[in-house]
Enzyme design. Sequence first.
Site: not given
Ligand code: GAR
Length: 202
Positions: A13, A89, A108, A140, A142, A173
């Site tokens: 991302n 994470m 997400h 936020d 939560g 994404e």
């Molecule tokens: C992505 O799929 C993102 O949506 C997820 O981790 C991945 C990161 O990929 N995020 C979560 O699950 C957050 N709760 P990337 O490191 O290749 O961007």
Amino acid sequence: MKVAVLASGRGSNLQAMIAEWQEGTLPVEFVGVGSNNLDAMALTIAEKAGIPVRAFPRDNYNDKSEQETDILNWLEDIGTELLILAGYMLVLSPRFVRTAEYPIVNIHPALLPSFPGLHAQKQALDYGVKVSGCTVHYVDEGMDSGPIILQETVPVFDEDDEETLSARILKKEHIIYPEAIRLLANGKVKRDGRRVIIQRDS
Ligand code: GAR
């Protein structure tokens, strides 16, 4: 807009945002990319793009609170105006979220409010939904519960497993996260309680 990014892993991302920024279509200044993981590909991607990086490995701190304080101080020092979580994470504590004086956004891999937390794609498959997707939202106090900025859907096929569904979602994404940052940077995003109003050019 001065943006900082926190990422823990692969960084695809972040890479998608950097690609648009390099093309001149994302009007932000990347002031830093931080990670809790010394080996995160995201740090390598940022370095290649000439963005300052910092690692905050948990082992360097007595507890999570100390680690977060260091991250908060760094974010303030580099002049953060928007904090982007891109595959970060660690869950930010309520204190972190309250202390930060800038908005925090996250992506997400599910259609929130369904399937918050870890393994969202597996949760969606196990539940048996026919449509899933991804959500860009404000952070936020939560768990994946902040106001929703953008969402995109993908179909879920009978033959999908976690890998194929994750890959289909990830493609989306890479489109909506840079788009959301662009809208924020251009002042096109307004909050009205839980509702987020996007001002689109007609
Ligand atoms: C992505 O799929 C993102 O949506 C997820 O981790 C991945 C990161 O990929 N995020 C979560 O699950 C957050 N709760 P990337 O490191 O290749 O961007």
